[in-house]
Design a protein around this motif. Sequence first.
Motif, mmCIF file in Angstrom:
data_model
loop_
_atom_site.group_PDB
_atom_site.id
_atom_site.type_symbol
_atom_site.label_atom_id
_atom_site.label_comp_id
_atom_site.label_asym_id
_atom_site.label_seq_id
_atom_site.Cartn_x
_atom_site.Cartn_y
_atom_site.Cartn_z
ATOM 1 N N GLU A 99 133.882 -53.151 -85.596
ATOM 2 C CA GLU A 99 133.436 -52.796 -87.404
ATOM 3 C C GLU A 99 134.194 -52.466 -88.558
ATOM 4 O O GLU A 99 134.290 -53.182 -88.831
ATOM 5 C CB GLU A 99 133.134 -51.133 -86.921
ATOM 6 C CG GLU A 99 131.669 -50.806 -85.880
ATOM 7 C CD GLU A 99 132.113 -49.351 -85.907
ATOM 8 O OE1 GLU A 99 132.907 -48.572 -85.887
ATOM 9 O OE2 GLU A 99 130.769 -49.150 -85.271
ATOM 10 N N VAL A 139 134.344 -56.896 -88.993
ATOM 11 C CA VAL A 139 134.010 -56.726 -90.194
ATOM 12 C C VAL A 139 134.667 -56.420 -91.350
ATOM 13 O O VAL A 139 135.363 -57.298 -92.464
ATOM 14 C CB VAL A 139 132.913 -55.851 -91.011
ATOM 15 C CG1 VAL A 139 132.653 -55.532 -92.552
ATOM 16 C CG2 VAL A 139 131.286 -55.929 -90.081
ATOM 17 N N SER A 152 131.926 -48.991 -99.941
ATOM 18 C CA SER A 152 131.226 -50.255 -100.075
ATOM 19 C C SER A 152 131.744 -51.530 -100.903
ATOM 20 O O SER A 152 131.702 -52.887 -100.220
ATOM 21 C CB SER A 152 130.036 -50.526 -101.214
ATOM 22 O OG SER A 152 130.497 -49.764 -102.407
ATOM 23 N N ILE A 155 133.981 -53.500 -97.961
ATOM 24 C CA ILE A 155 133.001 -54.343 -97.772
ATOM 25 C C ILE A 155 132.504 -55.122 -98.421
ATOM 26 O O ILE A 155 133.538 -56.672 -97.910
ATOM 27 C CB ILE A 155 131.452 -53.618 -97.283
ATOM 28 C CG1 ILE A 155 131.342 -52.872 -96.516
ATOM 29 C CG2 ILE A 155 130.617 -55.019 -96.569
ATOM 30 C CD1 ILE A 155 130.289 -51.882 -96.745
ATOM 31 N N GLU A 159 133.652 -58.996 -95.920
ATOM 32 C CA GLU A 159 132.999 -59.401 -95.803
ATOM 33 C C GLU A 159 133.472 -61.316 -96.182
ATOM 34 O O GLU A 159 132.889 -61.682 -95.013
ATOM 35 C CB GLU A 159 131.679 -59.265 -96.092
ATOM 36 C CG GLU A 159 130.575 -59.677 -95.674
ATOM 37 C CD GLU A 159 128.780 -59.100 -94.959
ATOM 38 O OE1 GLU A 159 128.433 -59.375 -94.645
ATOM 39 O OE2 GLU A 159 129.027 -58.558 -96.397
ATOM 40 N N PHE A 180 128.027 -49.757 -87.568
ATOM 41 C CA PHE A 180 128.219 -49.763 -88.539
ATOM 42 C C PHE A 180 128.721 -51.252 -88.556
ATOM 43 O O PHE A 180 128.074 -52.043 -89.739
ATOM 44 C CB PHE A 180 130.147 -49.805 -89.303
ATOM 45 C CG PHE A 180 130.929 -50.252 -90.531
ATOM 46 C CD1 PHE A 180 130.054 -49.661 -91.468
ATOM 47 C CD2 PHE A 180 131.586 -51.070 -90.348
ATOM 48 C CE1 PHE A 180 130.670 -50.272 -92.907
ATOM 49 C CE2 PHE A 180 132.059 -51.953 -91.415
ATOM 50 C CZ PHE A 180 131.800 -51.658 -92.990
ATOM 51 N N GLN A 183 124.538 -53.014 -88.845
ATOM 52 C CA GLN A 183 124.302 -52.505 -90.136
ATOM 53 C C GLN A 183 124.915 -52.935 -91.883
ATOM 54 O O GLN A 183 123.900 -53.918 -92.105
ATOM 55 C CB GLN A 183 124.229 -50.396 -90.244
ATOM 56 C CG GLN A 183 123.007 -49.813 -89.238
ATOM 57 C CD GLN A 183 123.294 -47.883 -89.743
ATOM 58 O OE1 GLN A 183 124.806 -47.979 -90.567
ATOM 59 N NE2 GLN A 183 123.060 -47.449 -89.199
ATOM 60 N N THR A 184 126.227 -53.294 -91.575
ATOM 61 C CA THR A 184 126.424 -54.360 -92.457
ATOM 62 C C THR A 184 125.953 -55.319 -92.628
ATOM 63 O O THR A 184 125.660 -55.959 -93.387
ATOM 64 C CB THR A 184 128.080 -53.951 -92.461
ATOM 65 O OG1 THR A 184 129.038 -52.669 -92.610
ATOM 66 C CG2 THR A 184 128.928 -54.751 -93.300
ATOM 67 N N ARG A 187 122.294 -55.547 -93.347
ATOM 68 C CA ARG A 187 122.044 -55.319 -94.411
ATOM 69 C C ARG A 187 120.513 -53.794 -93.833
ATOM 70 O O ARG A 187 119.593 -54.112 -94.523
ATOM 71 C CB ARG A 187 121.689 -56.349 -95.711
ATOM 72 C CG ARG A 187 122.397 -57.019 -95.538
ATOM 73 C CD ARG A 187 123.563 -55.853 -96.701
ATOM 74 N NE ARG A 187 124.572 -57.294 -97.127
ATOM 75 C CZ ARG A 187 125.359 -57.931 -96.063
ATOM 76 N NH1 ARG A 187 126.014 -57.126 -95.466
ATOM 77 N NH2 ARG A 187 126.084 -58.988 -96.792
#
Length: 242
Positions: A99, A139, A152, A155, A159, A180, A183-184, A187
């Motif tokens: 994460e 991430v 957001s 990220i 990313e 996290f 899910q990231t 999506r």
Amino acid sequence: MPDKLYRDVCETVGQVRGLLENLQLLGVRHLPPAVPTEDLPVCVTSQDSGDGAGPCRPESLEEIRADLGDCQRCMLCEKREHIVFGCGSAAARLVLVGEAPGREEDKQGMPFVGEAGRLLDRMLFAMGLGREDVYICNVLKCRPPGNRDPQSEEIAACEPFLIRQLAAIRPRVIVGMGRFAVQTLLREKQAVSRLRGQWREYEGIPLMPTYHPAYLLRNPASKREVWEDLKQVMGRLRGSDA
């Protein structure tokens, strides 16, 4: 010259002659000079080399780290101690993505240290692997204050560097570790308990979602589920050995 070496040379010369004769029959009269790898444009993502735009080379991890520099792309730079870029083999077939750095990672500048890191080492050992055989990253490259969930804009800033790392390494499999991260990457908003154990893709690479080692420290009963996930990963890696 030893007889075996002489026969090998003659065989190679015969193969080259045959190839050139076939090219001549096809109307090829000149062979273009080879382009030095360092002169090729960089592939920014894993799909670039196949998009019809011509040959390109992957960035090196060193080039990506140099571009990241003393990153000031989001507010996380204000309170971090170290950027946690990643560690392991640049030729790894397996990349583990977590994460974000925690307190110990932020202090040491290395991903997955402390108690959760030691558990991850044991998980890798059970797979017949060590840290030197895989690549480990997050991430996010900087620790969110108080280990809160990333925002957001954080990220969005970070990313792209993960995508470039994966394009440089070109692994066969990714393991997404923790709510996290999973899910990231996918999506998705579903719980990891519903996503784990099912093959998905990220940047065209097979991805196995599973629990984070820190979660397993709090919920040791879930270690059995993670081991089932990792056995699928081991099977996929064995299938790619050929």
